[in-house]
Design a protein around this motif. Structure first.
Motif, PDB file in Angstrom:
ATOM      1  N   ALA A 222      45.897  41.524  35.332  1.00  0.00           N
ATOM      2  CA  ALA A 222      44.746  41.699  36.233  1.00  0.00           C
ATOM      3  C   ALA A 222      44.422  43.186  36.384  1.00  0.00           C
ATOM      4  O   ALA A 222      43.257  43.590  36.381  1.00  0.00           O
ATOM      5  CB  ALA A 222      45.024  41.068  37.590  1.00  0.00           C
TER       6      ALA A 222
ATOM      7  N   MET B 100      46.925  39.236  43.671  1.00  0.00           N
ATOM      8  CA  MET B 100      46.245  39.942  44.751  1.00  0.00           C
ATOM      9  C   MET B 100      46.287  41.431  44.472  1.00  0.00           C
ATOM     10  O   MET B 100      46.846  41.878  43.484  1.00  0.00           O
ATOM     11  CB  MET B 100      46.914  39.613  46.084  1.00  0.00           C
ATOM     12  CG  MET B 100      48.334  40.101  46.242  1.00  0.00           C
ATOM     13  SD  MET B 100      49.033  39.466  47.779  1.00  0.00           S
ATOM     14  CE  MET B 100      50.758  39.505  47.412  1.00  0.00           C
ATOM     15  N   ARG B 101      45.675  42.202  45.313  1.00  0.00           N
ATOM     16  CA  ARG B 101      45.796  43.636  45.142  1.00  0.00           C
ATOM     17  C   ARG B 101      46.093  44.264  46.475  1.00  0.00           C
ATOM     18  O   ARG B 101      45.511  43.938  47.488  1.00  0.00           O
ATOM     19  CB  ARG B 101      44.519  44.229  44.556  1.00  0.00           C
ATOM     20  CG  ARG B 101      44.819  45.112  43.351  1.00  0.00           C
ATOM     21  CD  ARG B 101      43.808  46.187  43.146  1.00  0.00           C
ATOM     22  NE  ARG B 101      43.829  47.144  44.244  1.00  0.00           N
ATOM     23  CZ  ARG B 101      43.043  48.194  44.270  1.00  0.00           C
ATOM     24  NH1 ARG B 101      42.192  48.413  43.317  1.00  0.00           N
ATOM     25  NH2 ARG B 101      43.105  49.029  45.291  1.00  0.00           N
TER      26      ARG B 101
ATOM     27  N   HIS C 144      42.353  37.540  37.536  1.00  0.00           N
ATOM     28  CA  HIS C 144      43.404  36.596  37.947  1.00  0.00           C
ATOM     29  C   HIS C 144      42.968  35.134  37.793  1.00  0.00           C
ATOM     30  O   HIS C 144      43.810  34.244  37.747  1.00  0.00           O
ATOM     31  CB  HIS C 144      43.749  36.807  39.417  1.00  0.00           C
ATOM     32  CG  HIS C 144      44.824  37.825  39.672  1.00  0.00           C
ATOM     33  ND1 HIS C 144      46.023  37.839  38.996  1.00  0.00           N
ATOM     34  CD2 HIS C 144      44.887  38.840  40.572  1.00  0.00           C
ATOM     35  CE1 HIS C 144      46.775  38.834  39.468  1.00  0.00           C
ATOM     36  NE2 HIS C 144      46.106  39.457  40.420  1.00  0.00           N
TER      37      HIS C 144
ATOM     38  N   GLU D 249      49.991  40.318  37.471  1.00  0.00           N
ATOM     39  CA  GLU D 249      49.478  41.584  38.013  1.00  0.00           C
ATOM     40  C   GLU D 249      49.202  42.629  36.938  1.00  0.00           C
ATOM     41  O   GLU D 249      48.240  43.389  37.041  1.00  0.00           O
ATOM     42  CB  GLU D 249      50.430  42.134  39.074  1.00  0.00           C
ATOM     43  CG  GLU D 249      50.570  41.225  40.294  1.00  0.00           C
ATOM     44  CD  GLU D 249      49.248  40.863  40.955  1.00  0.00           C
ATOM     45  OE1 GLU D 249      48.233  41.543  40.696  1.00  0.00           O
ATOM     46  OE2 GLU D 249      49.219  39.876  41.716  1.00  0.00           O
TER      47      GLU D 249
ATOM     48  N   HIS E 249      39.671  42.870  39.329  1.00  0.00           N
ATOM     49  CA  HIS E 249      41.091  42.491  39.380  1.00  0.00           C
ATOM     50  C   HIS E 249      41.249  41.018  39.791  1.00  0.00           C
ATOM     51  O   HIS E 249      41.930  40.239  39.119  1.00  0.00           O
ATOM     52  CB  HIS E 249      41.812  43.414  40.367  1.00  0.00           C
ATOM     53  CG  HIS E 249      43.276  43.147  40.526  1.00  0.00           C
ATOM     54  ND1 HIS E 249      44.250  43.974  40.021  1.00  0.00           N
ATOM     55  CD2 HIS E 249      43.943  42.142  41.144  1.00  0.00           C
ATOM     56  CE1 HIS E 249      45.442  43.486  40.315  1.00  0.00           C
ATOM     57  NE2 HIS E 249      45.284  42.369  41.009  1.00  0.00           N
ATOM     58  N   GLU E 250      40.594  40.633  40.878  1.00  0.00           N
ATOM     59  CA  GLU E 250      40.740  39.251  41.365  1.00  0.00           C
ATOM     60  C   GLU E 250      40.078  38.265  40.402  1.00  0.00           C
ATOM     61  O   GLU E 250      40.568  37.152  40.211  1.00  0.00           O
ATOM     62  CB  GLU E 250      40.150  39.097  42.773  1.00  0.00           C
ATOM     63  CG  GLU E 250      40.638  40.107  43.819  1.00  0.00           C
ATOM     64  CD  GLU E 250      42.145  40.273  43.908  1.00  0.00           C
ATOM     65  OE1 GLU E 250      42.891  39.363  43.485  1.00  0.00           O
ATOM     66  OE2 GLU E 250      42.595  41.332  44.384  1.00  0.00           O
TER      67      GLU E 250
ATOM     68  N   TYR F 227      52.186  46.061  38.658  1.00  0.00           N
ATOM     69  CA  TYR F 227      50.745  46.306  38.505  1.00  0.00           C
ATOM     70  C   TYR F 227      50.474  47.413  37.485  1.00  0.00           C
ATOM     71  O   TYR F 227      50.006  47.167  36.385  1.00  0.00           O
ATOM     72  CB  TYR F 227      50.124  46.705  39.853  1.00  0.00           C
ATOM     73  CG  TYR F 227      50.028  45.601  40.894  1.00  0.00           C
ATOM     74  CD1 TYR F 227      51.159  44.988  41.419  1.00  0.00           C
ATOM     75  CD2 TYR F 227      48.800  45.192  41.385  1.00  0.00           C
ATOM     76  CE1 TYR F 227      51.071  43.996  42.388  1.00  0.00           C
ATOM     77  CE2 TYR F 227      48.694  44.198  42.359  1.00  0.00           C
ATOM     78  CZ  TYR F 227      49.828  43.611  42.858  1.00  0.00           C
ATOM     79  OH  TYR F 227      49.733  42.639  43.818  1.00  0.00           O
TER      80      TYR F 227
ATOM     81  N   GLU G 293      43.128  36.310  44.829  1.00  0.00           N
ATOM     82  CA  GLU G 293      42.436  35.520  43.810  1.00  0.00           C
ATOM     83  C   GLU G 293      42.545  34.012  44.004  1.00  0.00           C
ATOM     84  O   GLU G 293      42.810  33.289  43.053  1.00  0.00           O
ATOM     85  CB  GLU G 293      43.015  35.894  42.446  1.00  0.00           C
ATOM     86  CG  GLU G 293      44.489  35.467  42.215  1.00  0.00           C
ATOM     87  CD  GLU G 293      45.540  36.451  42.691  1.00  0.00           C
ATOM     88  OE1 GLU G 293      45.225  37.293  43.551  1.00  0.00           O
ATOM     89  OE2 GLU G 293      46.680  36.366  42.210  1.00  0.00           O
TER      90      GLU G 293
HETATM   91 ZN   LIG Z   1      46.611  40.946  41.740  1.00  0.00          ZN
END
Ligand SMILES: [Zn+2]
Length: 702
Positions: free
Chosen positions: A332, A1-2, A310, A329, A306-307, A382, A277
């Motif tokens: 991604a 996720m972000r 993933h 992370e 990003h997603e 990240y 994601e």
């Molecule tokens: Zn992420």
């Protein structure tokens, strides 16, 4: 996720082995679930397939606070036990393949969220960092992968608004069936989705809401579905900016075909993070739904990439535990940056690397937890994880790096991995010193300065920026002509923003010409910098500065309005006239700024006053997202604390899924009830509140 921004929260992952995955292997779940907005409950029916490989005495399925019925194992009713966390079975299973089916109900406290109001709501889930087992019997252990095929039922009032809601889950939509409950005047519709490959439970999702859908196709033939609420019909191209290009780029760059049969993206209101994601079905925050002005302030490209990344790094191959979270992370984040390099160029790419390096450097002063640790910060997993990959790629070269990634993905597809698995592949294709890399980058919390500087030396833009920052203490006269040239040049905007930063507090005689140059010739990023840095607007720049009120940016307009009103209060009627129809981005921030300023600066006798006051108070209600309610409540509590509606909406806010709103509401109530009059008024309001809000308020009043 972000996450939305750095330092928002820590991702703490820890998994308890629920059972020996060797002895019992769950392979498939077919479930029908009905999340009911009215009762805030989920009910469903599950059919699990599992293989017993070795003698085992207990079968465990994670299921938080659920009630069960119709428990059948291999076609026969079976005894079971259920505690607050798990469903347990002790008898009735045999070596080899087994089938277990049952019905359940739950009232999830987390992981599944009901947002909005009865006539305009959304239901959505978030499995990472929470547990899917709050709403669906499943497995908290990420190493238990199975195929999930969900059918999601929606319920609608036939007369009021027929067939408006749609339900989304993982995989392909294979069937949609409606059933009319004549007496109730209601329509139940079941949307059946199917997955063909296994995944971890935290990636299971559902979303229910009123959405329009568009379908495109990737270069490789994967259907790409995008969703928006009907009210956002003018925002397709700006929200999904570069969408197909991002997909095609990443699939090519990663070098392994997209692992699933479909990809879709759905924006949901009040989402907890920037994006998540879920396999085949990414959810992202409604804040990324932008019009042609808002897209200049904030766009979805980075979160989109990003997603999507993933879907390979996280969904196809999954880290065995939180300690190896950077394998998801870091990858991604890095591939999203590579996608942005493709879209926005090399200077943009290096500027992001440089900014992240500065954040990592600053954090290293206090943060003693390295990347390879279950309690590392999100900055470490990240941004530092992405930096580690950039360093590796820089050292081995793109060609070798690509081969490593491709081999790694193919070898561990649909499995779980640890860092050593990745490093073993690196060793196979290069003579890169993985041991030293692991020590310096992954096991040490120190800032890897030499490695980072070596990489950043390759960007002339970063070097120029560093040089410029070193000049901060030099007298402005000595820099004036160079800075003038720089502002007139095509230089990348952070260099110009740095020049503007160095003008702050300097005498107007020297700075005026430079500000004027920035205002008249600057691109949007430069104008944004001016609107943030030049707060005490000199009379001589007033006309030029006022052009910012018409800039194609809600951020710039908002900054300009606030600063102009403060500096030139006599002109307020003219400024209000310009701003009177502004709405702003998804958060309605510009409108709230306008209302706040207007209601403070104008007399109550003004003809518009009452309606604007009502509008501000309405923004504090559950009809709106937390990003709107927080600033609206801040204004309303300070301006109109005498209104019971404001206090009621403040208490209702304590029941919201987003902790930011809950925290604001609780803190504010605690502060207010220190005064006896507020304590009395809150107490008198209790009977008018929903049950959950009542008990929360009673708790706060104690
Ligand atoms: Zn992420």
């Amino acid at each position: 996720m972000r996450f939305y921004s750095l330092f928002l929260s820590l991702f703490v992952a820890g998994s308890v082995w629920s059972q020996s995955l060797v002895a019992v292997d769950f392979t498939d779940l077919k479930a029908t679930v009905f999340p009911n907005f009215e009762t805030k409950e989920v009910s469903g029916h599950c059919q699990f397939t599992f293989i017993v490989n070795a003698p085992t005495d207990t079968l465990r399925i994670d299921a938080k606070n659920m009630r069960f019925s119709l428990m059948m194992l291999n076609g026969k009713a079976v005894e079971y036990n259920a505690n607050a966390r798990q469903l347990l079975l002790y008898t009735g299973f045999k070596k080899g393949k087994n089938r277990l089916s049952f019905s359940y109900t739950a009232r999830p406290k987390q992981a599944l969220y009901f947002v909005g109001t009865a006539d305009d709501y959304q239901i959505w889930t978030q499995g990472q960092g929470k547990y899917t087992s709050h709403w669906l019997p499943s497995f908290d252990d990420v190493n238990e992968k199975l195929t999930f095929s969900l059918s999601v039922t929606t319920l609608e009032d036939e007369v009021a608004n027929s067939n408006r809601l749609i339900a989304i889950s993982n995989g392909e939509l294979v069937k949609k069936e409606s059933f009319r409950a004549i007496q109730e005047g209601k329509v139940y519709t079941t949307w059946s989705y199917q997955m063909k490959k296994p995944m971890a439970s935290y990636l299971v999702m559902l979303a229910v809401g009123n959405f329009d859908q568009k379908i495109a196709s990737s270069a490789s033939g994967i259907p790409l579905e995008s969703y928006l609420q009907p009210k956002d019909a003018d925002k397709w191209t700006t929200t999904y900016w570069h969408n197909e290009r991002i997909f095609n780029f990443l699939e090519k760059e990663i070098g392994v075909k997209y692992p699933w049969r479909i990809y879709r993206q759905i924006p949901v209101r009040d989402f907890l993070y920037a994006g998540m994601e879920n396999t085949t079905s990414t959810l992202f925050a409604q804040d990324y739904v932008v019009d042609s002005v808002a897209v200049n302030d904030k766009n979805y490209c980075n979160v989109n990439a990003h997603e999507l990344a993933h879907q390979w790094f996280g969904d196809l191959i999954t880290a065995q535990s939180g300690k190896h979270h950077w394998l998801q992370e870091g990858f991604a984040t890095y591939y999203a940056l590579l996608a942005e390099k493709e879209l926005f160029g090399e200077d943009y790419f290096y500027y992001q690397l440089y900014r992240n390096a500065n954040l990592i450097k600053a954090a290293a002063k206090n943060d003693t937890v390295p990347i390879l640790h279950e309690k590392a910060s999100s900055l470490s997993y990240y941004q530092k994880g992405a930096w580690a990959l950039h360093y590796l790629r820089d050292q081995v070269g793109k060609k070798v790096f690509d081969k490593i990634v491709k081999t790694y993905l193919k070898k561990y597809a649909l499995k779980n991995v640890v860092t050593a698995d990745f490093l073993a592949v690196v060793q196979r294709y290069s003579d890169f010193d993985t041991e030293a890399f692991q020590q310096r980058w992954l096991e040490s919390a120190k800032y890897p300065e030499a490695d980072i500087n070596q990489c950043l030396a390759k960007s002339a833009m970063v070097q120029a920026l560093v040089q410029l920052q070193k000049e901060r203490s030099l007298p402005l006269e000595s820099k004036l002509s160079r800075y003038t040239t720089l502002l007139q040049s095509e230089a990348f905007w952070p260099l110009k923003a740095e020049v503007l930063f160095q003008l702050k507090g300097q005498p107007l005689a020297q700075t005026e010409a430079l500000y004027r140059l920035a205002l008249e010739r600057g691109n949007l990023e430069v104008l944004t910098a001016v609107s943030e840095l030049l707060t005490d607007i000199p009379e001589s720049l007033k006309t030029s500065y006022e052009t910012l009120l018409h800039a194609p940016s809600y951020v710039v307009r908002g900054n300009a309005l606030v600063h102009l009103l403060k500096r030139f209060p006599h002109d307020r009627m003219r400024f209000f006239e310009i701003a009177k129809d502004w709405r702003g981005a998804n958060d309605l921030g510009l409108r709230i700024d306008y209302l706040g300023a207007y209601l403070v600066l104008m007399p109550e006798t003004n003809p518009d006053y009452a309606s604007l006051k009502a509008e501000l108070i309405d923004f504090t209600s559950p009809k709106y997202e937390s990003v709107t309610r927080i600033p609206a409540l801040q204004q309303a509590v300070s301006l109109f604390p005498q209104e019971n509606e404001v206090l009621k909406n403040l208490v209702n806010a304590t029941q919201h899924p987003k902790w930011q709103l809950v925290k604001y509401a609780r803190d504010t109530i605690r502060k207010l009830i220190k005064q006896e009059t507020f304590r009395e008024r809150f107490t008198a309001l209790i009977p008018e509140l929903p049950t959950d809000a009542q008990s929360e308020l009673q708790r706060l009043l104690k």
